[in-house]
Design an enzyme around this catalytic site. Sequence first.
Site, short mmCIF file in Angstrom:
data_model
loop_
_atom_site.label_atom_id
_atom_site.label_comp_id
_atom_site.label_asym_id
_atom_site.label_seq_id
_atom_site.Cartn_x
_atom_site.Cartn_y
_atom_site.Cartn_z
N ASP A 117 38.18 38.03 45.10
CA ASP A 117 36.89 37.37 45.27
C ASP A 117 35.85 38.01 44.34
O ASP A 117 35.10 37.33 43.65
CB ASP A 117 36.50 37.51 46.75
CG ASP A 117 35.12 36.99 47.02
OD1 ASP A 117 34.93 35.76 46.92
OD2 ASP A 117 34.21 37.80 47.32
N LYS A 145 33.85 36.46 40.88
CA LYS A 145 32.41 36.52 40.64
C LYS A 145 32.12 37.16 39.28
O LYS A 145 31.23 36.72 38.55
CB LYS A 145 31.72 37.29 41.76
CG LYS A 145 31.75 36.52 43.08
CD LYS A 145 31.27 37.35 44.24
CE LYS A 145 31.30 36.53 45.53
NZ LYS A 145 31.21 37.37 46.73
#
Length: 834
Positions: free
Chosen positions: A692, A696
């Site tokens: 995750d 980003k």
Amino acid sequence: MGSEADKQRWKVHKFGGTSVADADCFRRVSALLHSQEGRRQAVVVSAMGGMTNALLELVVQAEQSSNSTNAGIDAIRQRYLTTVIELIRSEEDRRPLLEAFEVELGEASDILNAISLVRSAAQRSRDVVAGYGEIWSTRLLATFLQQESGNDPQNRTVSWIDARDILVVEHGELGPGVLWDKSHSLVAEHFPADDASLVVITGFIASDSDGLQTTLGRNGSDYSASIIGALLDASEITIWTDVGGVMSADPNRVPEATVIEELTYNEAMELAYFGAKVIHPQTMSPAVARGIPIYIKNTFEPQAPGSKISATAANGHAIKGITTVESVALVNLEGTGMIGVPGTADRLFGALRSANISVILISQGSSEHSICFAVPGEMANEVETVVRRAFAMELEQNQIQRVELRRNCSIIAVVGDGMAGMPGVASRFLGTLGKAGINVRAIAQGSSERNISAVIDADAATRALRAAHAGFYLSPKTISLGLVGPGNVGSTLLAQMATQVAHLKDTFNLDFRIRGIATSSRMVLAEKAIALENWASEMEARGEPLDWDRFDAHVNAEHLPHAAMVDCTASEDVSNRYAGWFTQGIHVVTANKKAQSGPLDYYDELQRSRRSNNTHFLYETSVGAGLPIIQTLRDLKETGDDILSIEGIFSGTLAYLFNVFDGTTPFSAIVREARDSGYTEPDPRDDLSGMDVARKLIILARELGLRLELDDIEIESLVPQELHASSIDEFLNELSNYDEAMLNRYKEAHESNRVLRYVGSLNKDGKATVRLESLPADHSFAHINLTDNIVRFVSGRYGDNPLVVQGPGAGPAVTAAGVFADLLRLARYLGSPG
Ligand code: ADP
Ligand code: ASP
Ligand code: MG
């Protein structure tokens, strides 16, 4: 106001055909008049709705064949009888009404017979037949008002006046003009002197100077009212109709049209001339001369304020309204021989005038190489003949090369006093038409700068009208929205929007309409908008299986100017649809990271598609939820700063785990607790794997212009290799086997006065890492709130003292608010004010 003299002044009302269409309408009008305060009320009335058309249709029938009008006459008789019987109680009152009616209907029938004998109707015959409608409706209204006079608190006496006895007009080139002196003395003679009076007067009809009947033209009752107002020196004129006032566009074609509260005589005249049928263009002049205000109000909603037309109007929009003139033909006269030759225009329009052809719009380029003008469509053939005849010699000698005729055009006109001297109106107008894909064939701006008109193809007229209407903020900027994924973030967004949409509409003229909601298997659609408070029960009650094609087409409705999809899922199935949405012209606002962090090929395709379709793609919440991280990066970059590195804690979950982990509780127990309190994904490995955070980082890297793929990032996963394949429970149990290793890392750091933090970093050369780092205890990443995100930008300008963005970086409320903020940004990109 309110003085004795004022109370004596007449007030004039005009009721259109729609206001006296049937018995109920007459009752409504009567009640309305009885509730008027002024003692002297003059009431001008049209024929019952559709009656004038029916009478004129009989004339056309009579011209075509004999004995064809009986059925039509019977229908008229039937309609009138029914209404009379329904309204007038006593036989005694009905009789004179019906006797007069039969006599007049007999006269009409005689005229029609005469017409059918010669198969041609003289204008005068046409006028006489058409004018009976007003005689019948007013006589009936007067009788009814008399019958109801017990309901008049002011006990006004009722009388009836045939306008042919008081109005004398002369027909000139500009239409019927009033012979004021003559009419004045006739008014003095016929109007009652009582100071409490209700006078009913026929609209539409008048006499000419020979005393013969004539009319004021179609829709002429408005003009009648204004003339009567002037003759009586009335204090105001109210035109009662079936809409709330003069509207910013024809409400039949632009559902968002709104009532214009105040407009000047000039604006009203211009709107009327360019097609706003609510008021007759000639209505203005008698009122202007005496400065009598005209109100337009709705008979069916008399308490609403309506529109006020007067010499000055409160300055609202620069543009008050937009109208269209239908079925127009455009003629283009082109020739090198016209350049610098004086008098060409004169000759052209002279020829048209002699042929009695009125020109709606003229446009001549300064090169004088061509003159272009618009005429009513039905005149097209005649115009061509007239023009060719007038310039026969020049055409033959090739000084004029072309007379071009284009049928099936419409004129769209934007009108407003406020546009005078205001730059940019024309460009906005033409730009809006351009954005809506509408080709402009000719434009004209009056030197009053009160009107800009464009000639377009007739079939584009409604679309043009709507686009221009929204383009000038006359309708709220409407954005049709489809929400995909009403989960945690999505449903919070819906709840936040529920409290704000009304306010946004009032304050910023911005109309967000969620018109579709889709889950992974179902969808619900709404024509106008889904009620945001009850979306779940709507989904329950009206949901249907998800059909993406229908969903897209519905959200991207033809009649609404803008459409956007809001993606609150984490699904690649959804992000794979973005390119297709851009191609359809649909904007995308997303909290989903998949597209921006997925394969570069797709990322590039999205950027291309977004650009070539002029659509917007907003995804601020895909990094740091509601925190302004992407925006900050762009601001730095666009202002020319050199971003050297970006570093941060990008996961609220991992921030939490290492904020809490102090060596007392085993790490695996903290993970379990965090999961139980909802701080992690259902499978905590989604957080612990670092993917995750890596996604980003990719998003930020690509914003910086670095062409990185996920594989290019060095990721330290906190999920032990052996536990990748196990079930969630197994994973949670077995993670404890690794507690000691984690504790050792903690102790090691702690002993050198450092802390553990899970950090993503990126530098301008493209080196990107995501890993557990041990940082000095005074590092800014060491002191953040439990689930905060923090991002540090080191740049040319922010060198020794980096720019830091810090705050809550996860959770439905802040993420939804971030998506909402992106929606507002989208609205601004689309030209919404504020
Ligand atoms: P009446 O019978 O009262 O004279 P009309 O039918 O002649 O009424 O005129 C009112 C109609 O004009 C409205 O019902 C509306 O459909 C139409 N209209 C066209 N343009 C406009 C506009 N800009 N504002 C208001 N009404 C308009
Ligand atoms: N009855 C006439 C018409 O239909 C006049 C009016 O209604 O204003 O044109
Ligand atoms: Mg009308």
